[in-house]
Design a protein around this motif. Structure first.
Motif, PDB file in Angstrom:
ATOM      1  N   LYS A 131       0.853  -1.190   0.000  1.00  0.00           N
ATOM      2  CA  LYS A 131       0.000   0.000   0.000  1.00  0.00           C
ATOM      3  C   LYS A 131       0.881   1.229   0.000  1.00  0.00           C
ATOM      4  CE  LYS A 131      -0.668   0.600   4.996  1.00  0.00           C
ATOM      5  NZ  LYS A 131      -0.332   2.044   5.057  1.00  0.00           N
ATOM      6  N   THR A 150      -2.015  -2.801  -3.295  1.00  0.00           N
ATOM      7  CA  THR A 150      -1.717  -3.898  -4.222  1.00  0.00           C
ATOM      8  C   THR A 150      -2.176  -5.221  -3.628  1.00  0.00           C
ATOM      9  OG1 THR A 150       0.249  -2.690  -4.960  1.00  0.00           O
ATOM     10  CG2 THR A 150       0.111  -5.010  -5.574  1.00  0.00           C
ATOM     11  N   SER A 192      -2.521  -9.708  -4.202  1.00  0.00           N
ATOM     12  CA  SER A 192      -1.674 -10.817  -4.637  1.00  0.00           C
ATOM     13  C   SER A 192      -2.281 -11.659  -5.754  1.00  0.00           C
ATOM     14  CB  SER A 192      -1.372 -11.728  -3.441  1.00  0.00           C
ATOM     15  OG  SER A 192      -2.586 -12.285  -2.932  1.00  0.00           O
ATOM     16  N   GLY A 234      -3.561 -11.403 -10.139  1.00  0.00           N
ATOM     17  CA  GLY A 234      -3.602 -10.560 -11.328  1.00  0.00           C
ATOM     18  C   GLY A 234      -4.227 -11.283 -12.500  1.00  0.00           C
ATOM     19  N   TRP A 261      -0.336  -9.652  -9.899  1.00  0.00           N
ATOM     20  CA  TRP A 261      -0.732  -8.609  -8.945  1.00  0.00           C
ATOM     21  C   TRP A 261      -1.723  -7.665  -9.602  1.00  0.00           C
ATOM     22  CZ3 TRP A 261       0.074  -3.800 -10.870  1.00  0.00           C
ATOM     23  CH2 TRP A 261       1.052  -3.662 -11.878  1.00  0.00           C
ATOM     24  N   ALA A 262      -2.369  -6.879  -8.752  1.00  0.00           N
ATOM     25  CA  ALA A 262      -3.273  -5.840  -9.253  1.00  0.00           C
ATOM     26  C   ALA A 262      -3.301  -4.703  -8.249  1.00  0.00           C
ATOM     27  CB  ALA A 262      -4.677  -6.396  -9.462  1.00  0.00           C
ATOM     28  N   LYS A 263      -3.494  -3.479  -8.758  1.00  0.00           N
ATOM     29  CA  LYS A 263      -3.619  -2.312  -7.886  1.00  0.00           C
ATOM     30  C   LYS A 263      -5.098  -1.930  -7.784  1.00  0.00           C
ATOM     31  CE  LYS A 263       0.906  -0.135  -8.199  1.00  0.00           C
ATOM     32  NZ  LYS A 263       1.141  -0.327  -6.748  1.00  0.00           N
TER      33      LYS A 263
END
Length: 279
Positions: free
Chosen positions: A124, A134, A136, A138, A166-168
């Motif tokens: 973060k 973020t 864990s 994607g 990953w992803a935000k």
């Protein structure tokens, strides 16, 4: 060196030296001459110092060579206690995580027409708030940009960028976030947006674009209305804490407290798809 390793021999030698010192110290039971008395008076401080030093030396060697099995066992017990305390801490953490995951599971059971991917928060931005963070999972888990993110308490935010693993996520408290919502009680539609940005610490949402004269009161629940194609209908966003302006649709109508605690966010669910009605 073998002498120092032989505990019985070392203790015996120390005892003999101690006995000799005591014998010399108590040998004055006979009548002493004035010369001996004068010499004794002069030598007494030296003898006292020597006795103290010898006592300290004996104590040192006793501590050095007197490590018993009980001492070793005590040290092992201390290490074991420390290990058990670490295990207890881990167990408490696992129990708390289990409770959070059970909450997520209950949320999924309530909304069975959605498909989720559960992920942990792995990063973060600065500060205590999870305004941009973020997770864990994607593309490897089917996550795409603009998918809704929720937790057991309600709406978290939306995906803004995706990597392979990953992803935000932009949280709804972030100043750049907005969503179409409605007042659960009155069914009036409006918009919410975050107010958290650099330089402030406002963990609050603003509600606006409600119809003129909307019957809004503190305590009303705000939920997503399903418009816009990002957030499914009925996800709890927060609770009205203060009604500000109900007549001016260009400014906020109310302040809303988020349903999610954005200081303690550890796991989330991304809604990756929604099954068609009737399936």
């Amino acid at each position: 060196m073998k002498f120092f390793r032989n505990k019985p021999l070392l203790i015996t030698a120390a005892a003999v030296v101690l006995l000799l010192v005591l014998a010399l110290a108590t040998s004055g039971e006979r009548t002493v001459t004035w010369v001996e008395s004068a010499v004794g008076s002069v030598a007494q401080p030296v003898q006292t110092f020597a006795a103290n030093v010898s006592g300290a030396i004996i104590g040192f060697f006793e501590n050095l060579f007197h490590t018993t099995d009980a001492d070793q066992e005590n040290q092992q017990l201390k290490v074991r206690v420390a290990q058990l305390e670490q295990n207890l801490t881990k167990m408490n953490q696992l129990e708390q995580e289990n409770e959070r995951l059970k909450g997520l599971l209950n949320y999924v059971e309530q909304e069975q027409d959605w498909e989720y991917v559960t992920a942990s928060v792995i990063g973060k931005g600065q500060g205590i708030w999870f305004d941009i963070f973020t997770i864990s999972a994607g593309r490897n888990a089917g996550i795409q940009k603009d998918q809704a993110v929720v937790c057991a308490d309600g709406l978290v935010g939306r995906v803004i960028s995706v990597g392979a693993t990953w992803a935000k996520v932009s949280a709804l408290v972030d100043a750049g976030f907005s969503a179409s919502v409605m007042v659960e009680r009155t069914r009036d539609n409006g918009m919410i947006s975050g107010m958290l940005e650099a330089g402030n610490n406002i963990n609050t949402l603003k509600l606006y674009y409600l119809p003129s004269g909307s019957d809004l009161v503190p305590g009303d629940t705000i939920v997503t209305n399903g418009l816009g194609g990002v957030f499914p209908k009925g996800i709890v966003a927060g609770t009205v804490t203060e009604v500000t302006r109900q007549s001016d649709t260009t400014n906020s109508n109310a302040l809303v407290e988020p349903a999610v605690d954005f200081t303690r966010l550890e796991e989330v669910m991304v809604i990756v798809s929604r099954q068609p009605e009737g399936e």
